[in-house]
Design an enzyme around this catalytic site. Structure first.
Site, PDB file in Angstrom:
ATOM      1  N   CYS A   1       3.538   2.132  -2.855  1.00  0.00           N
ATOM      2  CA  CYS A   1       4.181   2.507  -4.214  1.00  0.00           C
ATOM      3  C   CYS A   1       3.623   4.120  -4.465  1.00  0.00           C
ATOM      4  CB  CYS A   1       3.769   1.644  -5.199  1.00  0.00           C
ATOM      5  SG  CYS A   1       4.654   2.152  -6.842  1.00  0.00           S
TER       6      CYS A   1
ATOM      7  N   PHE B   1       0.748  -1.318   0.093  1.00  0.00           N
ATOM      8  CA  PHE B   1      -0.050   0.376  -0.072  1.00  0.00           C
ATOM      9  C   PHE B   1       0.982   1.360   0.004  1.00  0.00           C
ATOM     10  CE2 PHE B   1      -3.324  -2.488   2.341  1.00  0.00           C
ATOM     11  CZ  PHE B   1      -3.845  -3.279   1.377  1.00  0.00           C
TER      12      PHE B   1
ATOM     13  N   CYS C   1      42.168  19.410  19.993  1.00  0.00           N
ATOM     14  CA  CYS C   1      41.712  20.382  19.254  1.00  0.00           C
ATOM     15  C   CYS C   1      42.982  20.536  18.028  1.00  0.00           C
ATOM     16  CB  CYS C   1      41.397  21.822  19.844  1.00  0.00           C
ATOM     17  SG  CYS C   1      40.982  23.127  18.948  1.00  0.00           S
TER      18      CYS C   1
END
Ligand SMILES: Cc1cc2nc3c(=O)[nH]c(=O)nc-3n(C[C@H](O)[C@H](O)[C@H](O)COP(=O)(O)O)c2cc1C
Ligand code: SF4
Ligand code: SF4
Length: 453
Positions: free
Chosen positions: A146, A144, A354
């Site tokens: 497509c 149910f 960092c």
């Protein structure tokens, strides 16, 4: 069995087999109804590779397909991050598909072969159900979903979007079916619970979701036609692949938390590619998963990584079957109004990790809350958090390219708990914009003219 009690369980004690609404399979890894399940050849090859089940490419009325039919969103270095198609159901003769279903079941009696079906009238439904039962299918999946072509003919998502019609067709199917029925839902609807409940009330034995999402993936800048181009024109396609996983998981959660719908098992589909995706879908309540795009991209072999990873996860956590952890994330998914407003985190930068790329600074200054500063010396680009400005939004940690360089650290002592709902009931919510209880009041914001400095 908890790890504390028994120590680590042996990998060979893990049982991946599933009984999904009466459909048995050696594992929860199933192929979704799509090109990888076009033929018996492909499905036997997939079972050999390790897949436990397959939903056959949808059988139904005779169709004609177009060329070309696939489009994709390539994002930066990732090809097919999103995938779309304007393909219809199988265009192979029904008799060939039925003969091959029978043959696959002879070679693989313990694997799950599910026939996906899409026809229009009650008579056609009853006939095709008989056909696939005679061929030996273990279950039926009702397509149910497509969202192109078939919906223009009153099938596919045209049914998935109309709960009353969906319920009626599930009832027709249940009148005739002697094998378990899975209703596959369309995501092209704002409230997935409506078709989910209609399927449950119609008597479905299980639900699967999602089918593809209506989409246009791009436009050709010479012909001005969307992809995929069919002789200068195109139509909306169905979107799938890694990009749709978050939408699929949200819809799965909505169904798995529903008191009635959750009485039937749910097969999770949408963007599944790795073992981690599989675990996440199971944690949200799926007890089988289906894959299409990842197999179209990388082939059937991806199931080996899925199985190894799932086994390792289960071993680490002390689970012996997937039912030991199915749905375990559901109690942690709640509504916003139930979240603890007293919980406070802020960003912390690990200066040893960092690399001074400044991405966090730019993101926070331009896109968030101006809570990161950069030293004025030209040879030092290591940023720092201005704690009193940081709202703990997480953006800097998400953009930082170094793993665990920015982490969010807890700043409240955990003693207080209040939610928007509790505060509303206690009449303790802001009622004017000047109210001291309003969230943004007192947040630091630079003067507009500071932007020109
Ligand atoms: C090319 C293509 C064809 C498909 N054909 C069908 C189909 O015939 N029946 C069906 O129920 N779903 C069909 N689907 C949808 C898939 O079964 C699946 O629901 C969707 O692709 C989401 O899963 P994925 O992200 O793993 O691809 C198709 C998908 C693609 C990409
Ligand atoms: S968590 Fe948000 S507000 Fe805080 S520093 Fe990072 S981006 Fe800025
Ligand atoms: S994004 Fe990460 S690595 Fe880059 S400056 Fe910020 S903290 Fe350092």
């Amino acid at each position: 069995m908890s790890e504390g009690q028994w120590g680590k369980i042996k990998n060979n004690m893990i049982d991946l087999s599933v009984n999904f609404a009466g459909i048995k399979a050696p594992n929860p890894f199933w192929l979704a109804s799509a090109p990888p399940t076009n033929s018996g050849y492909q499905i036997m090859k997939a079972f050999e590779a390790g897949w436990g089940g397959a939903v056959w490419k949808t059988l139904g009325v005779p169709v004609v397909n177009v060329s070309s039919r696939y489009g994709s969103v390539n994002y930066r270095n990732t090809r097919m991050m999103g995938f779309n198609n304007i393909e219809l159901i199988t265009d192979r003769p029904l008799a060939d598909n039925l003969r091959e279903i029978e043959e696959v079941k002879k070679y693989f009696p313990d694997h799950a072969v599910i026939a996906s079906l899409m026809v229009e009238s009650k008579k056609e439904w009853h006939q095709i159900i008989k056909d696939v039962e005679n061929a030996g299918a273990d279950g039926i999946e009702l397509n149910f979903g497509c969202p192109h072509g078939m919906c223009e003919r009153g099938m596919g998502s045209a049914v998935g979007q109309e709960p009353d019609v969906l319920k009626l067709i599930v009832e027709w199917v249940k009148e005739a079916a002697n094998i378990p029925v899975i209703t596959k839902l369309s995501p092209n609807i704002s409230h997935i619970v409506d078709p989910g409940l209609a399927a449950y009330q119609g008597g479905t034995d299980a639900i699967s979701l999602i089918n593809t999402i209506k989409s246009i993936v791009g436009i050709d800048l010479d012909s001005y036609a969307p992809y995929p181009i069919v002789d200068g024109k195109s139509t909306n396609g169905g979107y799938c692949g890694p990009a749709v996983k978050p939408i699929a998981m949200h819809m799965l959660k909505d169904l798995a938390q529903h008191p009635d719908i959750s009485k039937v098992p749910i097969s999770g589909i949408g963007g599944i590619e790795t073992w981690r995706d599989v675990v996440e879908f199971i944690l949200l309540g799926a007890t089988s998963i289906q894959v299409c795009t990842a197999v179209m991209h990388y082939g059937f072999g991806i199931v080996r990584e899925m199985e190894t990873g799932l086994r390792q996860f289960m071993d680490d956590k002390g689970y012996t079957t997937i039912y030991d952890f199915a749905g375990k994330a559901l109690p942690n998914v709640t509504e916003w109004k139930h979240l603890n407003l007293e919980h406070k985190v802020i960003a912390e930068i690990n200066t040893d990790k960092c690399i001074g790329c400044d991405l966090c600074y730019i993101a926070c200054d331009d896109g968030a809350h101006q809570a990161i500063s950069i030293p004025s010396e030209a040879d030092n680009r290591i940023p720092s958090i201005i704690e009193e400005n940081c709202v703990g939004c997480n953006l800097c940690a998400l953009v930082c390219p170094v793993e665990d360089c920015i982490t969010m650290v807890k700043k409240d002592d955990g003693t207080k708990h209040s939610t928007w709902e509790e505060r509303t009931l206690a009449d303790d919510v802001p009622i004017t914009f000047d109210d001291d209880r309003a969230g943004g009041k007192g947040h630091y914001v630079p003067k507009p003219s500071d932007a020109l400095k």
